[in-house]
Each structure stands twice: as structure tokens, then as C-alpha cells.
Design a protein around this motif. Structure first.
Motif, PDB file in Angstrom:
ATOM      1  N   THR A   1     -11.776   0.403  -1.719  1.00 59.27           N
ATOM      2  CA  THR A   1     -10.649   0.242  -1.079  1.00 59.27           C
ATOM      3  C   THR A   1     -11.306  -1.171  -0.538  1.00 59.27           C
TER       4      THR A   1
ATOM      5  N   SER B   1       1.110  -1.155  -0.098  1.00 60.31           N
ATOM      6  CA  SER B   1      -0.089   0.109   0.142  1.00 60.31           C
ATOM      7  C   SER B   1       0.579   1.109   0.407  1.00 60.31           C
TER       8      SER B   1
ATOM      9  N   ASP C   1      -9.952   6.417  -2.314  1.00 63.24           N
ATOM     10  CA  ASP C   1      -9.207   4.601  -3.087  1.00 63.24           C
ATOM     11  C   ASP C   1      -9.845   4.068  -3.393  1.00 63.24           C
TER      12      ASP C   1
ATOM     13  N   GLY D   1      -5.477   2.657   1.203  1.00 62.02           N
ATOM     14  CA  GLY D   1      -5.993   4.213   1.940  1.00 62.02           C
ATOM     15  C   GLY D   1      -5.910   4.205   3.797  1.00 62.02           C
TER      16      GLY D   1
END
Length: 251
Positions: free
Chosen positions: A82, A63, A79, A88
Motif C-alpha cells: 500500500t 485509486s 491492498d 486503500g
């Protein structure tokens, strides 16, 4: 804290691969996130990534590695899709001054993110239950973001159609991708141009433990996206723009 599920800190690995190391507070929040994932996964299939090593590599490192080079202070980031909160949530933890919108079409997943954010007092997250095709045509979201992030599990053309309409001019879409062929690179360049974007770089940085293939595609918004994009719900997937590009080139 769950003693048997302590995440490794991997400070040296962070430093060597991203030129960044998390603070003690950030490490504690990563641990809390992992604990919550394990707890909720007992009754909600939030993610298949639950082992310690996989979680660190695929949900934390994956990420953060593509975006750590940027100063995200006061930047608006969305995002898209997600899921369980990746990328995120780790970004919200590492960049407390960024403003994140975590969007998904599944209510249960967004509820988890809301509950976790409230529990950990993460003030820089808002959530949205909706479809990218709908918010991309909504003036409250269209052309509003500095960064649009999407894990490119769908066809790349779909990811571009979802993300580029949401960006301000000069904003950057980051497509998180595994394998990437030369043909996909060419198609991506053409579709990005059609949607008002330009590829600025493609970075191949494999995961540091398992050496899984990773590519990140960075597209800058250089022109206004034509107003017909994104198309109505379902159409980007059923009739991907890449199909039109491919059929034209074969004529």
C-alpha cells in the motif's frame, strides 16, 4: 484546513468518468488525507505525488476509478504494498462499510496509515507489516479476501503470485497498470490460469486531466491456487513465472 492547499472537488469530472460523486464528508476526508500527506512528507518520504492536481488524479481518481462499479459492503479487501495508503485509504473513505487490510513491508508507512486512520476515526481499516510471500502462505490471510488490489509496478507475474493466493473462490484481483502490451496480456492470461485465475476484463481508462495511460486487469479466482504459491520471499521477483512461460514458448 490549509487554505492554500484546497483540493478541487471536481464533482462533474467524477460523475463523467466514474458515474459517481463524493459526498461532502468524503471530500473533507480527502482534504484531511492530503493535509496529512503534506505534513508528514516534510520528514518522511511518503510519496513524490504532492501537488494538488497530481494528488487528485494519481492518488484519488486512480485509486477509486477501477473499483467504483462494485458494491463493497461487507467485502474484505486487501491492498498489497500500500505504500502511503493507496489505493486503500481513498477506498476506505468512499466505502465505509467495506473491510480493508492495508499491507506493506515498511513500518514507517504503516505507522502513518495507523495514525491517520485513528485521527479521522476510520473504523474499517486494519494494517499489516509483512511480505506478500509470507501472508500468502498464512491460513489467517490465504483464501480470505473478496478483492486483492495491487499497483502493478512490478512485473505482472509477481503481482499475480502475490494476490491470487489471498483470494476466496470468486474473488477478484485488480492490477493497477500503466502501459500494457499484447505480449504481457498473453503472459498474464497463462500465469493467471496457472495460479487458479481467469482474466475477466482489461479496462483502458486514461486519467481525466493529463490523459496518462491506465490499464486495469481484473482476474477472477476460479480454482484453488496450488499450495506452492506464493514461493518463498524474494523468489517471485528473482525468478518470475513469466520467465518460465516465455522460455517454454520459445522452445
Amino acid at each position: 484546513m490549509i487554505e492554500n492547499n484546497l483540493l478541487p472537488t471536481y464533482e462533474q469530472l467524477w460523475q463523467n468518468t466514474t458515474n459517481w460523486t463524493p459526498s461532502l464528508e468524503e471530500l473533507n476526508l480527502f482534504q484531511e488525507l492530503y493535509n496529512e500527506i503534506l505534513a508528514i512528507n516534510k520528514y518522511l518520504n511518503l510519496t513524490r505525488i504532492t501537488t494538488i492536481e497530481e494528488f487528485w488524479e494519481k492518488n484519488l481518481w486512480d485509486s477509486l476509478a477501477p473499483i467504483l462499479e462494485y458494491d463493497l459492503s461487507n467485502k474484505k479487501i486487501i491492498d498489497i504494498g500500500t505504500g502511503g495508503g493507496f489505493p486503500g485509504l481513498p477506498i476506505a473513505i468512499a466505502f465505509s462499510e467495506a473491510k480493508l487490510t492495508l499491507m506493506d513491508s515498511t513500518n514507517k508507512k504503516i505507522k502513518f496509515i495507523n495514525d491517520f486512520s485513528h485521527k479521522l476515526k476510520l473504523k474499517n481499516i486494519e494494517t499489516l507489516v509483512n511480505r506478500a510471500e509470507i501472508i500468502g502462505q498464512d491460513k489467517n490471510y490465504r483464501k480470505q479476501y473478496d478483492f486483492a488490489l495491487i499497483r502493478a509496478v512490478a512485473e505482472i507475474s509477481v503481482c499475480l503470485e502475490y494476490s491470487l493466493p489471498l483470494l476466496k473462490l470468486g474473488g477478484i484481483a485488480i492490477l493497477y497498470r500503466g502501459n500494457l502490451s499484447e505480449e504481457e496480456k498473453e503472459i498474464t492470461e497463462k500465469i493467471a490460469d496457472q495460479l487458479g485465475g481467469k482474466i475477466t476484463k482489461i479496462i483502458n481508462k486514461n486519467t481525466p486531466i493529463k490523459n496518462h495511460i491506465r490499464h486495469c486487469i481484473y482476474i477472477e479466482k476460479t480454482r484453488i491456487t496450488p499450495k506452492q504459491y506464493p514461493r518463498e520471499v524474494g523468489k517471485p521477483v528473482k525468478e518470475p513465472l513469466s520467465g518460465f512461460i516465455t522460455s517454454k514458448s520459445s522452445q
